[in-house]
Design an enzyme around this catalytic site. Structure first.
Site, short mmCIF file in Angstrom:
data_model
loop_
_atom_site.label_atom_id
_atom_site.label_comp_id
_atom_site.label_asym_id
_atom_site.label_seq_id
_atom_site.Cartn_x
_atom_site.Cartn_y
_atom_site.Cartn_z
N ASN A 148 -7.32 0.31 14.18
CA ASN A 148 -8.75 0.10 13.90
C ASN A 148 -8.99 -1.22 13.16
OD1 ASN A 148 -7.65 0.63 11.45
ND2 ASN A 148 -8.92 2.40 10.95
N GLU A 205 -9.73 -0.10 5.10
CA GLU A 205 -10.22 0.50 6.33
C GLU A 205 -11.56 -0.13 6.73
OE1 GLU A 205 -8.32 2.33 8.05
OE2 GLU A 205 -7.69 4.19 7.09
N HIS A 256 -7.41 -2.13 10.41
CA HIS A 256 -7.17 -2.12 8.96
C HIS A 256 -6.02 -3.06 8.61
CE1 HIS A 256 -4.22 1.59 8.80
NE2 HIS A 256 -3.60 0.50 9.17
N ASP A 290 0.83 -1.20 0.00
CA ASP A 290 0.00 0.00 0.00
C ASP A 290 0.87 1.26 0.00
OD1 ASP A 290 0.99 -0.28 2.57
OD2 ASP A 290 -0.96 -0.31 3.55
C1 F6R Z 1 1.58 -0.61 6.28
C2 F6R Z 1 0.22 -1.12 6.38
C3 F6R Z 1 -0.59 -0.95 7.61
C4 F6R Z 1 0.16 -1.33 8.88
C5 F6R Z 1 -0.70 -1.12 10.11
C6 F6R Z 1 0.07 -1.38 11.39
O1 F6R Z 1 2.10 -0.85 4.99
O2 F6R Z 1 -0.27 -1.66 5.44
O3 F6R Z 1 -1.77 -1.72 7.50
O4 F6R Z 1 0.56 -2.67 8.79
O5 F6R Z 1 -1.20 0.18 10.14
O6 F6R Z 1 1.08 -0.42 11.50
P1 F6R Z 1 2.19 -0.51 12.65
O7 F6R Z 1 2.93 -1.75 12.40
O8 F6R Z 1 3.02 0.71 12.49
O9 F6R Z 1 1.43 -0.56 13.94
#
Ligand code: F6R
Length: 248
Positions: free
Chosen positions: A136, A143, A138, A67
Site C-alpha cells: 500500500n 501507513e 507504506h 520499526d
Molecule cells: C519492514 C518495513 C516495511 C517493509 C515493507 C515491504 O521493516 O518497514 O515497510 O519494508 O512492508 O516489505 P517486503 O520487503 O516484505 O515486501
C-alpha cells in the site's frame, strides 16, 4: 530523481550492497537504519559477503531499527527484531552495543518511542536509511494518510498490512499497531536507499515514482527527497515507461 533499474532481484541486491558499503566506507561511525521485510534479505547476504572479502567493515556503523509490530518481540518468528538479528546483526557480527531496536513488548509505547528517538538524536540523526515499500506504499510503518509529527510514532496498521503480514508469520496474528521512526526522521536522513522488487510491486512502484506525491501513498512522498535513490528490478519497473532508460 535518481532511479536505477537492474535486470533482476540478485543484481538489485548486489548493487544495493555495493552502494551501502561505499556509503559506509565514506561515512564511518554513522547511524544506519535498515528495513526488515523480505526485500532486503539478499542485500544483507551480499553485504556480509563484501565484509568477508574485506571490502567493508559493517561494525564501523551504528544501527537503529526502523520499526516493529507492537505486541511481539524476538521470540516471534517474523518480528522485525528477529529478522534483523538473524539475517543481519548476528551473521554480520555487529557488537550489541552498536544496535538499538524497538521493543514491541515494552510496557509503554510512549517511552519506547522516546527511547529510540533519543538514540537517533544522540547520533545526530540517521546517516543511511534503507527502505522497502509495502503493497500500500507504506514506508516503515507509516501507513497511508498516517503522517504524524514526531521522531518516532505509533500507527494503526492498515488492513492491507495486516493481510500481507501473514507472509512473515505464517498465520494471522492479532496485531493492531506499528511503532516506527516517523516521517520527520525519514526526511532528515542524509541518504535514503529505497528498494522495490518483484512483479507484485509494479503498481505501487508506479504510484511511488510517477503519480503525484500524496500522503495516501507514503512512498510517493520520497519523490521530494533529493537524497533518495530508488533501486528497482525489471519486474517492479514494468509500468514506469520511459522515465527509466533501461530496456527490460
Ligand atoms: C519492514 C518495513 C516495511 C517493509 C515493507 C515491504 O521493516 O518497514 O515497510 O519494508 O512492508 O516489505 P517486503 O520487503 O516484505 O515486501
Amino acid at each position: 530523481m535518481d532511479i536505477r533499474v537492474f535486470d533482476n532481484h540478485d543484481e538489485l541486491s548486489r548493487n544495493a550492497a555495493i552502494f551501502i558499503a561505499e556509503h559506509m566506507n565514506q561515512n564511518p561511525g554513522g547511524l544506519t537504519c535498515f528495513a526488515a521485510g523480505n526485500t532486503p534479505l539478499r542485500t544483507f547476504q551480499e553485504l556480509i559477503k563484501l565484509q568477508s572479502q574485506g571490502k567493508v567493515d559493517l561494525s564501523s556503523s551504528y544501527y537503529v531499527s526502523l520499526d516493529e509490530w507492537w505486541g511481539i518481540g524476538y521470540e516471534t518468528k517474523g518480528s522485525c527484531v528477529q529478522v534483523m538479528t538473524d539475517t543481519f546483526y548476528k551473521p554480520a557480527g555487529i557488537p550489541s552495543d552498536r544496535i538499538k531496536v524497538f521493543n514491541g513488548l515494552a510496557d509503554s509505547i510512549e517511552e519506547e518511542k522516546e527511547r529510540i528517538a533519543s538514540y537517533i538524536r544522540a547520533h545526530g540523526g540517521i546517516d543511511l536509511l534503507l527502505l522497502g515499500v509495502g503493497m500500500n506504499g507504506h514506508i516503515g510503518f507509516i501507513e497511508p494518510n498516517q503522517f504524524k509529527p514526531g521522531a518516532c510514532v505509533d500507527v494503526p496498521l492498515s488492513d492491507v498490512t495486516k493481510q500481507v503480514s501473514v507472509k512473515y508469520f505464517g498465520k494471522q496474528l492479532n496485531l493492531q499497531t506499528g511503532i516506527t521512526i516517523g516521517y520527520d526522521t525519514i526526511k532528515a536522513a542524509k541518504k535514503i536507499l529505497v528498494l522495490i522488487s518483484g512483479e507484485e510491486k509494479a503498481e505501487i512502484a508506479k504510484k511511488t515514482l510517477i503519480d503525484a506525491p500524496c500522503e495516501e501513498i507514503p512512498s510517493s512522498m520520497l519523490q521530494k527527497h533529493e537524497n533518495a535513490v530508488f533501486f528497482l528490478d525489471c519486474k517492479a519497473a514494468r509500468l514506469l515507461g520511459n522515465i527509466v532508460n533501461k530496456n527490460c
